[in-house]
Design an enzyme around this catalytic site. Sequence first.
Site, short mmCIF file in Angstrom:
data_model
loop_
_atom_site.label_atom_id
_atom_site.label_comp_id
_atom_site.label_asym_id
_atom_site.label_seq_id
_atom_site.Cartn_x
_atom_site.Cartn_y
_atom_site.Cartn_z
N ASP A 1 -47.72 60.10 -29.97
CA ASP A 1 -46.92 59.35 -29.01
C ASP A 1 -46.08 60.34 -28.21
O ASP A 1 -45.70 61.41 -28.72
CB ASP A 1 -46.01 58.34 -29.71
CG ASP A 1 -45.61 57.19 -28.78
OD1 ASP A 1 -46.14 56.09 -28.95
OD2 ASP A 1 -44.78 57.42 -27.87
N TYR B 1 -54.00 48.43 -12.07
CA TYR B 1 -54.25 48.12 -13.48
C TYR B 1 -55.70 47.67 -13.68
O TYR B 1 -56.40 48.14 -14.58
CB TYR B 1 -53.29 47.04 -13.95
CG TYR B 1 -53.35 46.77 -15.44
CD1 TYR B 1 -52.81 47.68 -16.34
CD2 TYR B 1 -53.94 45.62 -15.95
CE1 TYR B 1 -52.85 47.46 -17.72
CE2 TYR B 1 -53.99 45.38 -17.31
CZ TYR B 1 -53.46 46.30 -18.19
OH TYR B 1 -53.51 46.07 -19.55
N VAL C 1 -50.87 61.91 -23.43
CA VAL C 1 -52.32 61.80 -23.22
C VAL C 1 -52.76 62.36 -21.87
O VAL C 1 -53.95 62.59 -21.64
CB VAL C 1 -52.81 60.35 -23.37
CG1 VAL C 1 -52.57 59.85 -24.79
CG2 VAL C 1 -52.16 59.43 -22.34
#
Length: 267
Positions: free
Chosen positions: A34, A146, A56
């Site tokens: 995380d 999105y 990431v």
Amino acid sequence: MTAIRAFITGAGSGLGRAFAQQLAAKGAKLCIGDIDAVAGQKTADECGGHFVKCDVRIEDDLMAAAAWMQAEWGGVDLLINNAGVAQMGALADTSLEDWRWIIDINLLGTVNGCKAFAPHLAQTKGRILNIASMASFLHLPNAGSYNATKSAVLALSETLMLELEPQGIKTHVACPGFFRTDLAQNMRAGDDKARAMTARLVERSRSGANDVATRILDGMDRGEARILLDKRTRRALQMKNWLPFPRYLNGLRKEVAKLEARMTRAS
């Protein structure tokens, strides 16, 4: 039976944390990734796992996590590319900066995870679980970035199902709808209306992260490559596949109008 060794991105909260808790209950060894060190370490402590700070968007972070698992645990059996964000708003109200932000996390973050872990998963004949969305195929207005990134995650996953299969790697992709999580708290929005609409969709959902995680893991256990969580999601995809597109689009217009009316009512 040997415990599976799993790496989960975005496991400090929400769906990622629910995955970690449920896999830990089944005896898995967990490496928690995380960007939020406090939240990630908390999940690791709760689940008896190991935490690595991981953005990431940075390929080296994923490579380092994979290398740590190989060195310390002798490999990895499951990668869950869970980390993701939302950006809502009309095309005119969405900056290129926001487009790059969501692409870097939702799409390229998933790519980075797959590239870093695939060589190790080939050694163990392991699995990849990518988290896409119902938005991968149900493209509501004012959610272009999105929709686009989650559609790309679905396309990437279906590509890897065949591409990585000869290496013994099984790829799964899950397409949940809206559920109660902190996605709306961390999202970006082009305007207040888009932000409020998304928050209401999340808050009024009947499903929570634990329920969604359970259904996704059950789908993996059944060997489902594309995991659709409920009848509504399956029906939406069937309608898009089966109906003439103008008829489908007209039906979607009506559903969007109903949704907007419902969301504007008092809770």
